[in-house]
Scaffold this motif. Structure first.
Motif, PDB file in Angstrom:
ATOM      1  N   VAL A   1       0.836  -1.207   0.000  1.00  0.00           N
ATOM      2  CA  VAL A   1       0.000   0.000   0.000  1.00  0.00           C
ATOM      3  C   VAL A   1       0.870   1.256   0.000  1.00  0.00           C
ATOM      4  N   THR A   2       1.982   1.220   0.704  1.00  0.00           N
ATOM      5  CA  THR A   2       2.877   2.382   0.734  1.00  0.00           C
ATOM      6  C   THR A   2       3.456   2.644  -0.649  1.00  0.00           C
ATOM      7  N   ILE A   3       3.914   1.599  -1.319  1.00  0.00           N
ATOM      8  CA  ILE A   3       4.474   1.769  -2.664  1.00  0.00           C
ATOM      9  C   ILE A   3       3.383   2.218  -3.633  1.00  0.00           C
ATOM     10  N   LEU A   4       2.209   1.635  -3.532  1.00  0.00           N
ATOM     11  CA  LEU A   4       1.088   2.042  -4.381  1.00  0.00           C
ATOM     12  C   LEU A   4       0.760   3.523  -4.165  1.00  0.00           C
ATOM     13  N   GLY A   5       0.709   3.933  -2.912  1.00  0.00           N
ATOM     14  CA  GLY A   5       0.446   5.343  -2.605  1.00  0.00           C
ATOM     15  C   GLY A   5       1.519   6.260  -3.144  1.00  0.00           C
ATOM     16  N   ALA A   6       2.782   5.850  -3.020  1.00  0.00           N
ATOM     17  CA  ALA A   6       3.879   6.673  -3.535  1.00  0.00           C
ATOM     18  C   ALA A   6       3.800   6.797  -5.056  1.00  0.00           C
ATOM     19  N   VAL A   7       3.495   5.702  -5.729  1.00  0.00           N
ATOM     20  CA  VAL A   7       3.399   5.737  -7.196  1.00  0.00           C
ATOM     21  C   VAL A   7       2.227   6.613  -7.637  1.00  0.00           C
ATOM     22  N   PHE A   8       1.052   6.418  -7.051  1.00  0.00           N
ATOM     23  CA  PHE A   8      -0.129   7.208  -7.431  1.00  0.00           C
ATOM     24  C   PHE A   8       0.099   8.697  -7.175  1.00  0.00           C
ATOM     25  N   ASN A   9       0.593   9.026  -5.982  1.00  0.00           N
ATOM     26  CA  ASN A   9       0.795  10.434  -5.651  1.00  0.00           C
ATOM     27  C   ASN A   9       1.934  11.035  -6.453  1.00  0.00           C
ATOM     28  N   GLY A  10       2.946  10.240  -6.744  1.00  0.00           N
ATOM     29  CA  GLY A  10       4.041  10.725  -7.587  1.00  0.00           C
ATOM     30  C   GLY A  10       3.553  11.058  -8.987  1.00  0.00           C
ATOM     31  N   ALA A  11       2.724  10.190  -9.540  1.00  0.00           N
ATOM     32  CA  ALA A  11       2.172  10.453 -10.877  1.00  0.00           C
ATOM     33  C   ALA A  11       1.298  11.710 -10.861  1.00  0.00           C
ATOM     34  N   ALA A  12       0.497  11.859  -9.818  1.00  0.00           N
ATOM     35  CA  ALA A  12      -0.348  13.052  -9.705  1.00  0.00           C
ATOM     36  C   ALA A  12       0.508  14.304  -9.550  1.00  0.00           C
ATOM     37  N   ALA A  13       1.581  14.214  -8.765  1.00  0.00           N
ATOM     38  CA  ALA A  13       2.465  15.365  -8.562  1.00  0.00           C
ATOM     39  C   ALA A  13       3.097  15.799  -9.885  1.00  0.00           C
ATOM     40  N   VAL A  14       3.549  14.829 -10.667  1.00  0.00           N
ATOM     41  CA  VAL A  14       4.147  15.153 -11.964  1.00  0.00           C
ATOM     42  C   VAL A  14       3.118  15.849 -12.849  1.00  0.00           C
ATOM     43  N   THR A  15       1.900  15.349 -12.847  1.00  0.00           N
ATOM     44  CA  THR A  15       0.837  15.948 -13.661  1.00  0.00           C
ATOM     45  C   THR A  15       0.606  17.405 -13.263  1.00  0.00           C
ATOM     46  N   TYR A  16       0.611  17.669 -11.981  1.00  0.00           N
ATOM     47  CA  TYR A  16       0.413  19.033 -11.497  1.00  0.00           C
ATOM     48  C   TYR A  16       1.623  19.915 -11.816  1.00  0.00           C
ATOM     49  N   LEU A  17       2.813  19.375 -11.704  1.00  0.00           N
ATOM     50  CA  LEU A  17       4.016  20.197 -11.835  1.00  0.00           C
ATOM     51  C   LEU A  17       4.416  20.474 -13.278  1.00  0.00           C
ATOM     52  N   ILE A  18       4.036  19.614 -14.215  1.00  0.00           N
ATOM     53  CA  ILE A  18       4.414  19.868 -15.615  1.00  0.00           C
ATOM     54  C   ILE A  18       3.436  20.789 -16.326  1.00  0.00           C
ATOM     55  N   GLY A  19       2.366  21.154 -15.653  1.00  0.00           N
ATOM     56  CA  GLY A  19       1.405  22.076 -16.240  1.00  0.00           C
ATOM     57  C   GLY A  19       0.376  21.401 -17.129  1.00  0.00           C
ATOM     58  N   HIS A  20       0.091  20.161 -16.860  1.00  0.00           N
ATOM     59  CA  HIS A  20      -0.934  19.438 -17.616  1.00  0.00           C
ATOM     60  C   HIS A  20      -2.272  20.147 -17.464  1.00  0.00           C
ATOM     61  N   GLU A  21      -3.116  20.005 -18.452  1.00  0.00           N
ATOM     62  CA  GLU A  21      -4.391  20.719 -18.459  1.00  0.00           C
ATOM     63  C   GLU A  21      -5.399  20.191 -17.434  1.00  0.00           C
ATOM     64  N   TYR A  22      -5.354  18.887 -17.107  1.00  0.00           N
ATOM     65  CA  TYR A  22      -6.347  18.303 -16.201  1.00  0.00           C
ATOM     66  C   TYR A  22      -6.373  18.983 -14.820  1.00  0.00           C
ATOM     67  N   PRO A  23      -5.223  19.151 -14.152  1.00  0.00           N
ATOM     68  CA  PRO A  23      -5.289  19.829 -12.852  1.00  0.00           C
ATOM     69  C   PRO A  23      -5.799  21.264 -12.954  1.00  0.00           C
ATOM     70  N   LYS A  24      -5.504  21.912 -14.063  1.00  0.00           N
ATOM     71  CA  LYS A  24      -5.966  23.288 -14.236  1.00  0.00           C
ATOM     72  C   LYS A  24      -7.490  23.342 -14.373  1.00  0.00           C
ATOM     73  N   THR A  25      -8.049  22.413 -15.142  1.00  0.00           N
ATOM     74  CA  THR A  25      -9.510  22.406 -15.294  1.00  0.00           C
ATOM     75  C   THR A  25     -10.192  22.017 -13.983  1.00  0.00           C
ATOM     76  N   GLN A  26      -9.559  21.113 -13.238  1.00  0.00           N
ATOM     77  CA  GLN A  26     -10.108  20.754 -11.923  1.00  0.00           C
ATOM     78  C   GLN A  26     -10.080  21.955 -10.980  1.00  0.00           C
ATOM     79  N   ALA A  27      -8.990  22.705 -11.000  1.00  0.00           N
ATOM     80  CA  ALA A  27      -8.892  23.906 -10.162  1.00  0.00           C
ATOM     81  C   ALA A  27      -9.957  24.921 -10.562  1.00  0.00           C
TER      82      ALA A  27
END
Length: 118
Positions: free
Chosen positions: A8-34
Protein backbone atom coordinates in the motif's frame (compact mmCIF):
# COMPACT_ATOMS: atom_id res chain seq x y z
CA UNK A 1 0.67 -7.31 7.74
CA UNK A 2 4.16 -6.24 6.63
CA UNK A 3 3.50 -7.18 3.00
CA UNK A 4 0.24 -5.19 3.00
CA UNK A 5 2.04 -2.19 4.51
CA UNK A 6 4.81 -2.28 1.89
CA UNK A 7 2.36 -2.82 -0.98
CA UNK A 8 0.00 0.00 0.00
CA UNK A 9 2.88 2.38 0.73
CA UNK A 10 4.47 1.77 -2.66
CA UNK A 11 1.09 2.04 -4.38
CA UNK A 12 0.45 5.34 -2.60
CA UNK A 13 3.88 6.67 -3.53
CA UNK A 14 3.40 5.74 -7.20
CA UNK A 15 -0.13 7.21 -7.43
CA UNK A 16 0.80 10.43 -5.65
CA UNK A 17 4.04 10.72 -7.59
CA UNK A 18 2.17 10.45 -10.88
CA UNK A 19 -0.35 13.05 -9.70
CA UNK A 20 2.47 15.37 -8.56
CA UNK A 21 4.15 15.15 -11.96
CA UNK A 22 0.84 15.95 -13.66
CA UNK A 23 0.41 19.03 -11.50
CA UNK A 24 4.02 20.20 -11.83
CA UNK A 25 4.41 19.87 -15.62
CA UNK A 26 1.40 22.08 -16.24
CA UNK A 27 -0.93 19.44 -17.62
CA UNK A 28 -4.39 20.72 -18.46
CA UNK A 29 -6.35 18.30 -16.20
CA UNK A 30 -5.29 19.83 -12.85
CA UNK A 31 -5.97 23.29 -14.24
CA UNK A 32 -9.51 22.41 -15.29
CA UNK A 33 -10.11 20.75 -11.92
CA UNK A 34 -8.89 23.91 -10.16
CA UNK A 35 -11.19 26.03 -12.34
CA UNK A 36 -14.16 23.78 -11.56
CA UNK A 37 -13.52 24.03 -7.81
CA UNK A 38 -12.85 27.76 -7.84
CA UNK A 39 -9.19 27.41 -6.90
CA UNK A 40 -6.89 29.98 -8.56
CA UNK A 41 -4.55 28.38 -11.11
CA UNK A 42 -1.52 29.87 -9.36
CA UNK A 43 -2.05 27.27 -6.61
CA UNK A 44 -1.82 24.27 -8.95
CA UNK A 45 2.02 24.07 -8.69
CA UNK A 46 1.76 24.44 -4.91
CA UNK A 47 -0.64 21.50 -4.79
CA UNK A 48 1.82 19.57 -6.96
CA UNK A 49 4.64 20.29 -4.52
CA UNK A 50 2.47 19.06 -1.64
CA UNK A 51 1.78 15.83 -3.54
CA UNK A 52 5.49 15.46 -4.31
CA UNK A 53 6.36 15.99 -0.65
CA UNK A 54 3.83 13.31 0.29
CA UNK A 55 5.38 10.96 -2.26
CA UNK A 56 8.89 11.51 -0.94
CA UNK A 57 7.64 11.15 2.64
CA UNK A 58 5.93 7.84 1.89
CA UNK A 59 9.05 6.50 0.21
CA UNK A 60 11.28 7.73 3.04
CA UNK A 61 8.86 6.18 5.50
CA UNK A 62 9.96 2.74 4.37
CA UNK A 63 13.32 3.51 6.02
CA UNK A 64 12.23 5.99 8.71
CA UNK A 65 8.69 5.03 9.78
CA UNK A 66 7.81 8.34 11.44
CA UNK A 67 8.30 10.14 8.10
CA UNK A 68 5.87 7.78 6.40
CA UNK A 69 3.28 8.27 9.13
CA UNK A 70 3.61 12.05 8.91
CA UNK A 71 3.43 11.97 5.09
CA UNK A 72 0.37 9.72 5.14
CA UNK A 73 -1.28 12.04 7.68
CA UNK A 74 -0.59 15.02 5.42
CA UNK A 75 -2.02 13.18 2.42
CA UNK A 76 -5.15 12.27 4.38
CA UNK A 77 -5.64 15.97 5.13
CA UNK A 78 -4.89 16.92 1.51
CA UNK A 79 -7.40 14.49 0.03
CA UNK A 80 -10.01 15.25 2.68
CA UNK A 81 -9.77 18.82 1.45
CA UNK A 82 -10.06 17.61 -2.14
CA UNK A 83 -13.23 15.66 -1.35
CA UNK A 84 -14.67 18.68 0.46
CA UNK A 85 -13.80 20.90 -2.52
CA UNK A 86 -15.65 18.51 -4.84
CA UNK A 87 -18.69 18.40 -2.57
CA UNK A 88 -18.69 22.18 -2.15
CA UNK A 89 -19.19 22.75 -5.87
CA UNK A 90 -21.56 19.81 -6.32
CA UNK A 91 -19.15 17.78 -8.46
CA UNK A 92 -20.07 14.16 -9.13
CA UNK A 93 -16.57 13.43 -10.46
CA UNK A 94 -15.32 12.56 -6.98
CA UNK A 95 -14.19 8.95 -7.35
CA UNK A 96 -10.53 9.84 -7.96
CA UNK A 97 -10.29 11.93 -4.80
CA UNK A 98 -11.97 9.18 -2.77
CA UNK A 99 -9.57 6.53 -4.14
CA UNK A 100 -6.55 8.67 -3.29
CA UNK A 101 -8.01 9.38 0.16
CA UNK A 102 -8.61 5.66 0.75
CA UNK A 103 -5.02 4.83 -0.19
CA UNK A 104 -3.71 7.56 2.14
CA UNK A 105 -5.90 6.30 5.00
CA UNK A 106 -4.83 2.69 4.38
CA UNK A 107 -1.17 3.72 4.35
CA UNK A 108 -1.60 5.63 7.59
CA UNK A 109 -3.49 2.84 9.35
CA UNK A 110 -1.11 0.11 8.19
CA UNK A 111 1.89 2.25 9.11
CA UNK A 112 0.52 2.80 12.61
CA UNK A 113 -0.27 -0.89 13.01
CA UNK A 114 3.14 -1.90 11.73
CA UNK A 115 5.31 0.63 13.60
CA UNK A 116 3.17 2.27 16.26
CA UNK A 117 2.69 6.04 16.52
CA UNK A 118 6.40 6.83 17.07
Amino acid sequence: MFVAFITVTILGAVFNGAAAVTYLIGHEYPKTQADMKGVPRKYVPVLGVLLAAGTVGLAAGLAVPVLGILAASGLVLYFTGAVIAHLRVGSRDIVGAIVFLAIAVATLVLGLLQHGPW
